[in-house]
Motif scaffolding. Structure first.
Motif, short mmCIF file in Angstrom:
data_model
loop_
_atom_site.label_atom_id
_atom_site.label_comp_id
_atom_site.label_asym_id
_atom_site.label_seq_id
_atom_site.Cartn_x
_atom_site.Cartn_y
_atom_site.Cartn_z
N LYS A 85 10.49 -1.47 -11.00
CA LYS A 85 9.65 -2.44 -10.95
C LYS A 85 8.63 -2.52 -12.20
CE LYS A 85 9.41 -4.72 -6.70
NZ LYS A 85 8.69 -5.77 -5.88
N ALA A 86 8.56 -1.42 -12.87
CA ALA A 86 7.61 -1.40 -13.81
C ALA A 86 7.90 -2.16 -14.93
CB ALA A 86 7.42 0.11 -14.48
N LYS A 87 9.16 -2.43 -15.01
CA LYS A 87 9.77 -3.32 -16.44
C LYS A 87 9.02 -4.81 -16.04
CE LYS A 87 14.02 -4.13 -14.14
NZ LYS A 87 15.14 -3.82 -13.90
N ASN A 88 8.87 -5.20 -15.04
CA ASN A 88 8.23 -6.51 -14.95
C ASN A 88 6.73 -6.73 -15.36
OD1 ASN A 88 11.02 -7.29 -14.04
ND2 ASN A 88 10.33 -6.76 -11.67
N LEU A 89 6.13 -5.64 -15.52
CA LEU A 89 4.63 -5.56 -15.50
C LEU A 89 4.00 -5.72 -16.81
CD1 LEU A 89 4.11 -2.83 -12.68
CD2 LEU A 89 4.07 -5.12 -12.59
N ASP A 90 4.82 -6.07 -17.90
CA ASP A 90 4.58 -6.44 -19.23
C ASP A 90 3.20 -5.51 -19.98
OD1 ASP A 90 4.86 -8.01 -21.47
OD2 ASP A 90 3.03 -9.34 -20.82
N ARG A 119 0.95 -4.01 -18.36
CA ARG A 119 0.37 -2.77 -17.50
C ARG A 119 1.47 -2.24 -17.24
NH1 ARG A 119 -4.87 -1.87 -17.58
NH2 ARG A 119 -5.88 -3.78 -17.15
N LYS A 120 2.63 -2.08 -17.94
CA LYS A 120 3.90 -1.44 -17.59
C LYS A 120 3.72 0.36 -17.71
CE LYS A 120 8.59 -0.30 -19.54
NZ LYS A 120 9.34 -0.76 -20.40
N GLU A 121 3.07 0.48 -18.99
CA GLU A 121 2.61 1.89 -19.27
C GLU A 121 1.65 2.53 -18.39
OE1 GLU A 121 1.70 2.48 -23.50
OE2 GLU A 121 3.68 1.61 -24.27
N ASP A 122 0.53 1.81 -17.88
CA ASP A 122 -0.38 2.19 -17.03
C ASP A 122 0.39 2.63 -15.69
OD1 ASP A 122 -2.56 1.67 -19.01
OD2 ASP A 122 -2.99 -0.16 -18.04
N PHE A 123 1.09 1.80 -15.40
CA PHE A 123 1.61 1.84 -14.01
C PHE A 123 2.65 3.21 -14.05
CE2 PHE A 123 5.13 0.79 -10.68
CZ PHE A 123 4.06 0.88 -9.62
N GLN A 124 3.24 3.29 -15.36
CA GLN A 124 4.28 4.53 -15.32
C GLN A 124 3.67 5.71 -15.28
OE1 GLN A 124 6.49 3.02 -18.76
NE2 GLN A 124 8.18 2.71 -17.73
N ILE A 172 2.38 1.45 -3.73
CA ILE A 172 3.07 0.82 -2.45
C ILE A 172 2.75 -0.51 -2.59
CG2 ILE A 172 2.75 0.71 -0.21
CD1 ILE A 172 4.22 3.28 -0.87
N TYR A 173 1.64 -0.96 -2.82
CA TYR A 173 1.17 -2.39 -2.88
C TYR A 173 2.46 -3.08 -4.26
CZ TYR A 173 -0.87 -6.98 -3.72
OH TYR A 173 -0.98 -8.11 -3.87
N VAL A 174 2.47 -2.39 -5.27
CA VAL A 174 3.58 -2.94 -6.13
C VAL A 174 5.11 -3.06 -5.68
CG1 VAL A 174 4.53 -2.64 -8.60
CG2 VAL A 174 2.00 -2.23 -8.15
N ILE A 175 5.48 -2.16 -4.79
CA ILE A 175 6.59 -2.00 -4.33
C ILE A 175 7.09 -2.98 -3.12
CG2 ILE A 175 7.38 -0.29 -5.73
CD1 ILE A 175 7.37 1.23 -2.92
N PRO A 190 8.60 -15.86 -10.14
CA PRO A 190 9.01 -15.02 -11.41
C PRO A 190 7.39 -15.22 -11.99
CG PRO A 190 10.84 -16.41 -11.05
CD PRO A 190 9.80 -16.56 -10.00
N VAL A 191 6.99 -14.40 -12.96
CA VAL A 191 5.96 -14.25 -13.71
C VAL A 191 4.61 -14.24 -12.69
CG1 VAL A 191 4.38 -15.16 -15.45
CG2 VAL A 191 6.97 -15.08 -15.72
N LEU A 192 4.37 -15.41 -12.05
CA LEU A 192 3.13 -15.58 -11.11
C LEU A 192 2.99 -14.48 -10.09
CD1 LEU A 192 2.92 -19.42 -10.75
CD2 LEU A 192 1.43 -17.83 -11.84
N GLY A 193 4.36 -14.01 -9.40
CA GLY A 193 4.26 -13.20 -8.57
C GLY A 193 4.03 -11.52 -9.08
N TRP A 194 3.80 -11.49 -10.22
CA TRP A 194 3.50 -10.28 -10.91
C TRP A 194 1.96 -9.84 -11.22
CZ3 TRP A 194 8.48 -11.35 -13.70
CH2 TRP A 194 9.39 -11.16 -12.85
N ILE A 195 1.36 -11.32 -11.07
CA ILE A 195 -0.24 -11.24 -11.33
C ILE A 195 -0.90 -10.33 -10.55
CG2 ILE A 195 -2.07 -12.82 -11.68
CD1 ILE A 195 -0.42 -14.98 -12.95
N ASP A 196 -0.79 -10.22 -9.25
CA ASP A 196 -1.47 -9.53 -8.56
C ASP A 196 -1.28 -8.25 -8.32
OD1 ASP A 196 1.19 -10.32 -7.22
OD2 ASP A 196 0.35 -9.66 -5.13
#
Length: 124
Positions: free
Chosen positions: A32-37, A39-44, A73-76, A87-93
């Protein structure tokens, strides 16, 4: 508008704070990290901190670990303030929750980055 989503996201974050995370959860989080633009590196980084803590390589207090686990857990989770199927909007939260976790863990993140640098030097 963002405050509305943040409130819902934080409520769900609290709900998942006690969930036990598995290896499969961590693998899904990495996907899922690849969808986080932005914040990708922060999540990783949060995923790496979690893995190193569970493996015993890194020590952190239970509260900070619970923030990381709850964020992952929230992200997944399919239960989001804004469903990920949009798409896109679903990743804002998800991005908002990751930002919140990063802000709460700033001191721990600095410690972890120092630990990571030292580990690389020792392994070299």
């Amino acid at each position: 508008m963002k405050k509305q989503f943040l409130g819902k996201a934080l409520a769900l974050f609290e709900r998942f704070k006690t969930h036990k995370i598995t290896s499969a959860d961590l693998e899904e989080a990495e996907q899922k990290a690849k969808n986080l633009d932005v914040r990708k590196e922060d999540f990783q980084l949060l995923i790496a901190m979690c893995k190193d803590t569970f493996s015993g390589k890194y020590k952190m207090n239970k509260w900070n670990l619970s923030v990381i686990v709850a964020t992952i857990i929230y992200v997944i989770s399919p239960l989001d303030a804004i469903p990920d199927v949009i798409p896109v909007l679903g990743w804002i939260d998800d991005v908002t929750i990751i930002g919140y976790a990063i802000s709460k863990l700033s001191e721990e993140i600095l410690k972890y980055k120092l630990f990571s640098k030292q580990s690389v030097v020792v392994e070299s």
